[in-house]
Design an enzyme around this catalytic site. Sequence first.
Site, PDB file in Angstrom:
ATOM      1  N   TYR A 145       0.867  -1.184   0.000  1.00 48.89           N
ATOM      2  CA  TYR A 145       0.000   0.000   0.000  1.00 48.89           C
ATOM      3  C   TYR A 145       0.895   1.223   0.000  1.00 48.89           C
ATOM      4  O   TYR A 145       1.840   1.306   0.787  1.00 48.89           O
ATOM      5  CB  TYR A 145      -0.891  -0.009   1.241  1.00 48.89           C
ATOM      6  CG  TYR A 145      -1.779   1.205   1.400  1.00 48.89           C
ATOM      7  CD1 TYR A 145      -1.535   2.148   2.404  1.00 48.89           C
ATOM      8  CD2 TYR A 145      -2.873   1.408   0.562  1.00 48.89           C
ATOM      9  CE1 TYR A 145      -2.352   3.260   2.561  1.00 48.89           C
ATOM     10  CE2 TYR A 145      -3.704   2.519   0.713  1.00 48.89           C
ATOM     11  CZ  TYR A 145      -3.436   3.441   1.721  1.00 48.89           C
ATOM     12  OH  TYR A 145      -4.248   4.539   1.872  1.00 48.89           O
ATOM     13  N   ASP A 240       9.412   2.808  -0.878  1.00 49.96           N
ATOM     14  CA  ASP A 240       8.386   3.474  -0.074  1.00 49.96           C
ATOM     15  C   ASP A 240       8.706   3.180   1.393  1.00 49.96           C
ATOM     16  O   ASP A 240       8.359   2.126   1.909  1.00 49.96           O
ATOM     17  CB  ASP A 240       6.995   2.967  -0.455  1.00 49.96           C
ATOM     18  CG  ASP A 240       5.926   3.621   0.409  1.00 49.96           C
ATOM     19  OD1 ASP A 240       4.730   3.441   0.107  1.00 49.96           O
ATOM     20  OD2 ASP A 240       6.284   4.303   1.388  1.00 49.96           O
ATOM     21  N   LYS A 268       5.316   9.782   8.525  1.00 48.29           N
ATOM     22  CA  LYS A 268       5.175   9.265   9.887  1.00 48.29           C
ATOM     23  C   LYS A 268       6.243   9.766  10.877  1.00 48.29           C
ATOM     24  O   LYS A 268       6.119  10.847  11.418  1.00 48.29           O
ATOM     25  CB  LYS A 268       5.136   7.737   9.801  1.00 48.29           C
ATOM     26  CG  LYS A 268       4.072   7.291   8.767  1.00 48.29           C
ATOM     27  CD  LYS A 268       3.331   6.098   9.105  1.00 48.29           C
ATOM     28  CE  LYS A 268       2.421   5.700   7.948  1.00 48.29           C
ATOM     29  NZ  LYS A 268       1.212   5.047   8.359  1.00 48.29           N
TER      30      LYS A 268
HETATM   31  P1  KE4 Z   1      -0.639   8.408   4.414  1.00 50.71           P
HETATM   32  O1  KE4 Z   1      -1.159   9.103   3.154  1.00 50.71           O
HETATM   33  O2  KE4 Z   1      -1.714   7.613   5.122  1.00 50.71           O
HETATM   34  O3  KE4 Z   1       0.108   9.399   5.335  1.00 50.71           O
HETATM   35  O4  KE4 Z   1       0.497   7.372   3.950  1.00 50.71           O
HETATM   36  C1  KE4 Z   1       0.174   6.428   2.982  1.00 50.71           C
HETATM   37  C2  KE4 Z   1       1.166   5.274   3.066  1.00 50.71           C
HETATM   38  C3  KE4 Z   1       2.166   5.181   2.117  1.00 50.71           C
HETATM   39  N1  KE4 Z   1       3.068   4.180   2.160  1.00 50.71           N
HETATM   40  C4  KE4 Z   1       3.033   3.246   3.135  1.00 50.71           C
HETATM   41  C5  KE4 Z   1       4.064   2.156   3.148  1.00 50.71           C
HETATM   42  C6  KE4 Z   1       2.031   3.301   4.138  1.00 50.71           C
HETATM   43  O5  KE4 Z   1       2.002   2.346   5.102  1.00 50.71           O
HETATM   44  C7  KE4 Z   1       1.088   4.335   4.114  1.00 50.71           C
HETATM   45  C8  KE4 Z   1      -0.021   4.451   5.136  1.00 50.71           C
HETATM   46  N2  KE4 Z   1       0.001   3.532   6.217  1.00 50.71           N
HETATM   47  C9  KE4 Z   1      -1.283   3.135   6.728  1.00 50.71           C
HETATM   48  C10 KE4 Z   1      -1.055   2.058   7.793  1.00 50.71           C
HETATM   49  N3  KE4 Z   1      -0.771   0.816   7.199  1.00 50.71           N
HETATM   50  C11 KE4 Z   1      -2.062   4.304   7.210  1.00 50.71           C
HETATM   51  C12 KE4 Z   1      -3.226   3.980   8.117  1.00 50.71           C
HETATM   52  C13 KE4 Z   1      -4.504   4.572   7.555  1.00 50.71           C
HETATM   53  O6  KE4 Z   1      -4.745   4.448   6.332  1.00 50.71           O
HETATM   54  O7  KE4 Z   1      -5.255   5.139   8.373  1.00 50.71           O
END
Ligand code: KE4
Length: 428
Positions: A145, A240, A268
Amino acid sequence: MICRQKSEQLFAEALKCIPGGVNSPVRAFRAVGGQPFFACKAKGASVWDVDGNRYVDYVGTWGPAILGHAEPSIIKAVQVAAESGTSFGIPNPSEVTMAKLICSWVPSVQKVRMCNSGTEATMSAIRLARGFTKRDKIIKFDGCYHGHHDSLLVKAGSGALTFGHPDSAGVPAAFTQHTIVLPYNDVDAVRAAFAANKGQIAGIIVEPVPGNAGLYLPRPGYLEALSQITREDGALLIFDEVMTGFRLAKGGAQERFGITPDLSCFGKVIGGGLPVGAFGGRAEIMDCLAPLGPVYQAGTLSGNPVAMAAGIAALSRLEETGAYASLEAIGAELEAGLRDAARQAGVPVQFNRCGSMFCGYFTSSPVHNLDDAMKSDRERFKKYFHGMLEEGVYLAPSQFEAGFISTAHGPEEIGQTVRAAAKVMKSL
Ligand code: KE4
C-alpha cells in the site's frame, strides 16, 4: 466487558456526519467487528479512551509514535514553534534543518521535498520517476500500500485489503493501465515484466519490508535483484519507506538491507505525529521538480514550521537516546514472549518481525507474500484482537496491518502484553 459507553455515544454521533464514523477506514474496526473506541489521551506506550480505559498501544498512530506518545521534547518543540506562527507559506529555517537531517541520515537522498502525507510522497515520486525517465509504466506489488492516489490503488494493502476490495471504485481503468502488479518476493516475475516491457517501465515502487498485509520480509537477495534489474533497464527503484524510514534503522530499511534506491518516500516518524511526508533521492532526478524542472509538485503546508519542529525534535531524540538499539531489544523480548505464549497454548502462529515492526499470523505455514498472508485464520485473529483489547492491549484492528513498538514500551508493558497473550491464546 470493559465499559465503553462514551465511545459508543460518540461513534453514534460520528456516524451521522463522518462516512463510517471515521476519517480513515482502517480505524473503523470493520475487519475485527465491534466499534472503535475514541481516544482522548496518549502518553508513552499507552492510550486512554473517553471512558477512562487504558491500553498498551501497538498501533502507535500507525508508525509516528516511535518514541512513545507525547514525548516531552516533541511537545515542547511544537509549543515553541507554534508561538511564532503556525504556518508561513514562506521558506523557513526549519525546512532547511529537516532537509539536511534527512540527507545526512539517508545517504541515497541528495535532495528532498517535503509534503503532507505518505500518499503525497509516493504520488509525487511516481510522477517524478515518469517525468525523469519519460516512461509511463510503474511496477508495484500486490498487498503493498502506497497511499490512496489513483494509479497505485490497485491490489493495495492496508485498509483496501482489509475491506476485500484492494482496488477502488472511482478509479478509471485509464488511470491504472500503466500499473503492473506483481507478487512480492518473486524475482522471476519482475524479470519477465521487464522483458515484456523493455524500455517502458519508469520504475518499481516497493515497500522494502511490506507492512500493509501484516508484515513479511524480503527474501535474501530480493531487494538486490530489484536494484540490479531496474539499473539494467534504465528504470528507477523507489523505496516506499513511509513506515520503515527512520524506524528499521537510522537510515531506514535501505540502511538495514544495504540497498541504494534512486528515490525514497518518507512520512510518519519525520512528522513526530504531525502531518508530514517527504520524497527524495539523486539530485539529477530531484532537480526535475518545479520550480527547476518540468515536473510539477506543490503543497500549501509543505515544510510547515510546526510540523518541521516536531519532526526535527523526533529525529534529534532518536539520535540522542540510541533508540535503535533499544527498539531491537524490546522487539526481541516481545517476540520471544509471544512465541512462547502461542507455543504453550498450542496455537499455530507465524510471528514475523523486523526491528520494531511485527505481525502475528494465525497459520502454521510461513508468510512471505500476500498469498501466504491470505491463508491466515482471520476469525481467530478477530477473537485474539478483542481478547487482547479486554486485557488492555490495543493491536492494529486488522490482520493486514503491522504492529509498532516504541522506546516507551518497557518491561511493564511487554509483561502485560505477554501475560494477556498467554491468557487469550488459550481461549482461541
Ligand atoms: P498516508 O497518506 O496515510 O500518510 O500514507 C500512505 C502510506 C504510504 N506508504 C506506506 C508504506 C504506508 O504504510 C502508508 C499508510 N500507512 C497506513 C497504515 N498501514 C495508514 C493507516 C490509515 O490508512 O489510516
